[in-house]
Design an enzyme around this catalytic site. Structure first.
Site, short mmCIF file in Angstrom:
data_model
loop_
_atom_site.label_atom_id
_atom_site.label_comp_id
_atom_site.label_asym_id
_atom_site.label_seq_id
_atom_site.Cartn_x
_atom_site.Cartn_y
_atom_site.Cartn_z
N ARG A 51 -5.89 -26.10 4.15
CA ARG A 51 -7.08 -25.83 5.72
C ARG A 51 -7.48 -24.72 6.11
NH1 ARG A 51 -0.85 -26.46 7.58
NH2 ARG A 51 0.32 -26.27 6.33
N GLU A 62 -4.85 -22.06 12.64
CA GLU A 62 -5.93 -22.73 10.94
C GLU A 62 -6.57 -23.80 11.88
OE1 GLU A 62 -1.59 -22.59 8.91
OE2 GLU A 62 -1.71 -23.57 10.12
N ARG A 118 4.81 -35.91 13.83
CA ARG A 118 4.38 -36.37 12.85
C ARG A 118 4.93 -36.18 11.83
NH1 ARG A 118 2.66 -31.96 9.46
NH2 ARG A 118 0.63 -31.49 10.09
N ALA A 145 12.33 -25.64 17.54
CA ALA A 145 12.09 -26.98 17.68
C ALA A 145 12.04 -27.88 17.33
CB ALA A 145 10.75 -26.21 18.32
N ASP A 167 21.73 -22.31 12.63
CA ASP A 167 20.84 -21.70 12.54
C ASP A 167 21.41 -20.23 12.83
OD1 ASP A 167 17.54 -22.14 14.00
OD2 ASP A 167 19.04 -20.40 14.41
N ASP A 233 5.43 -22.20 5.09
CA ASP A 233 3.51 -22.87 5.56
C ASP A 233 2.92 -22.62 5.26
OD1 ASP A 233 4.58 -21.90 7.60
OD2 ASP A 233 4.68 -24.21 8.88
N VAL A 299 4.41 -28.88 3.90
CA VAL A 299 3.31 -27.74 4.35
C VAL A 299 2.37 -28.44 5.48
CG1 VAL A 299 3.53 -26.09 2.33
CG2 VAL A 299 1.46 -28.06 3.04
#
Length: 352
Positions: A51, A62, A118, A145, A167, A233, A299
């Site tokens: 990317r 990106e 995704r 999220a 967390d 990432d 990533v």
């Protein structure tokens, strides 16, 4: 004459939420994973490039492009961990799918929600090839999220029954517990990452801080575990201690990109890793045995976003989940673009 050459279907955030809920979140991710798997199996048809990233001290912006020769897709996406302190999303995105034959876009879509879906679908799809047989328990470290999407994807695609949550912000875990109530999952909040990984088959790390962090240390990882490392990432951002990588069988999406952005940026360039598409096509082994530690160094790659856009476009048929967007200039005569401007001027002048 082809009617409505100016119109591009636009899927807004509201439309995307309606589409997801109409299908059901779990069904949506199962079907989306099917599209991703289909595209990974035809990997050699795609243009592939890491990317294009613009990094700053605050985050990254990106562009993620690819094409299969028939369609071209790209995603614009940012990653700014500080945003949550300002009431903004860490990650936002939108994407375009176009016809290679004429260059016209055929879909413009929000991808903030779609990217979360995704990413989770890709995680669970990879785990189908890499996780121990019949996994039932997983840990999710980082309850922001992406957390709920990951939990539901692993439930839908692998049959996960219980999820242990941790967390550093207890409010994030509380939020996840509330959102996943009624999901059919057994949920257990944990007081530490060490406690969360006890007795699980799969560990997902999905934290946001833009730094070389150590979310998992070597002593926390027993044999046979599958690690789904999502949070690392970009350059300088990792989640796992290097010693874990040296013990694990490592699987990646697109090696040249992951070498720059993933956990394996900690390793020498000659360290062996396997691209996941080869496993999906039966050209390389996945998990070797029940004792192996497997790591999906995730990533995110442009082909996954292409698959997501393709899936959304196919899902819009006979629905009201898009808007006709007047995006493209369509003059009466293709060479007379200026004349179109003059005609608009006359129409505007005549208007009350």
């Amino acid at each position: 004459m082809i009617p409505k050459l100016n119109i591009v279907p636009f899927v807004s955030v509201d439309h995307m939420m309606s589409l997801v809920l109409a299908k059901g979140v779990e069904r949506f991710m199962i079907e989306l994973a099917g599209y991703i798997e289909e595209d990974f199996r035809r990997w050699d048809m795609f243009d592939k490039t890491p990317r294009v990233a613009s990094h700053s001290a605050e985050g990254v912006i990106e562009l993620m492009p690819t094409s299969d020769g028939a369609h071209y897709g790209f995603k614009y996406v940012n990653g700014h961990p500080k945003n949550t302190r300002e009431g903004r999303q860490t990650v936002t995105a939108f994407g375009v799918l176009s016809d290679v034959g004429n260059g016209y876009p055929v879909l413009l879509s929000e991808m903030t929600i779609l990217t979360a879906l995704r990413t989770a679908a890709m995680s669970a799809l990879a785990a189908r090839y890499l996780a121990p047989k019949d996994p039932r328990a997983m840990a999710i470290i980082g309850n922001g999220a992406q957390c709920e999407f990951q939990a539901l994807a692993f439930k839908a695609l692998l049959g996960i029954e219980s999820v242990r949550l941790f967390d550093i912000d207890p409010e994030a875990t509380k939020k996840a517990l509330t959102n996943l109530a009624g999901s059919g999952l057994t949920l257990e909040p944990c007081s530490s990452a060490e406690a969360a990984v006890q007795g699980v088959d799969i560990i997902t790390t999905v934290t946001a801080d833009k730094q070389n962090a150590t979310i998992l240390t070597d002593n926390m990882i027993g044999s046979g575990v599958h690690i789904n490392a999502v949070g690392g990432d970009c350059p300088g951002k990792t989640e796992l201690h290097r010693d874990i990588l040296l013990r694990a069988g490592i699987f990646v999406e697109f090696e040249p990109q992951t070498r720059i952005e993933g956990e394996i940026q900690q390793l020498p360039a000659e360290h062996s890793v396997q691209e996941l598409w080869k496993v999906m096509r039966g050209e390389a082994p996945g998990r070797a045995d029940s004792h192996q530690i497997t790591l999906f160094d995730s990533v995110g790659f442009a082909v996954e976003d292409f698959s997501a856009l393709r899936y959304v476009r196919d899902s819009l048929t006979d629905t009201a989940f898009s808007t006709d967007l007047d995006l493209l200039a369509d003059p009466d005569e293709p060479r007379d673009l200026f004349g179109m401007l003059l005609r608009h001027q006359k129409v505007a002048a005549a208007a009350p």
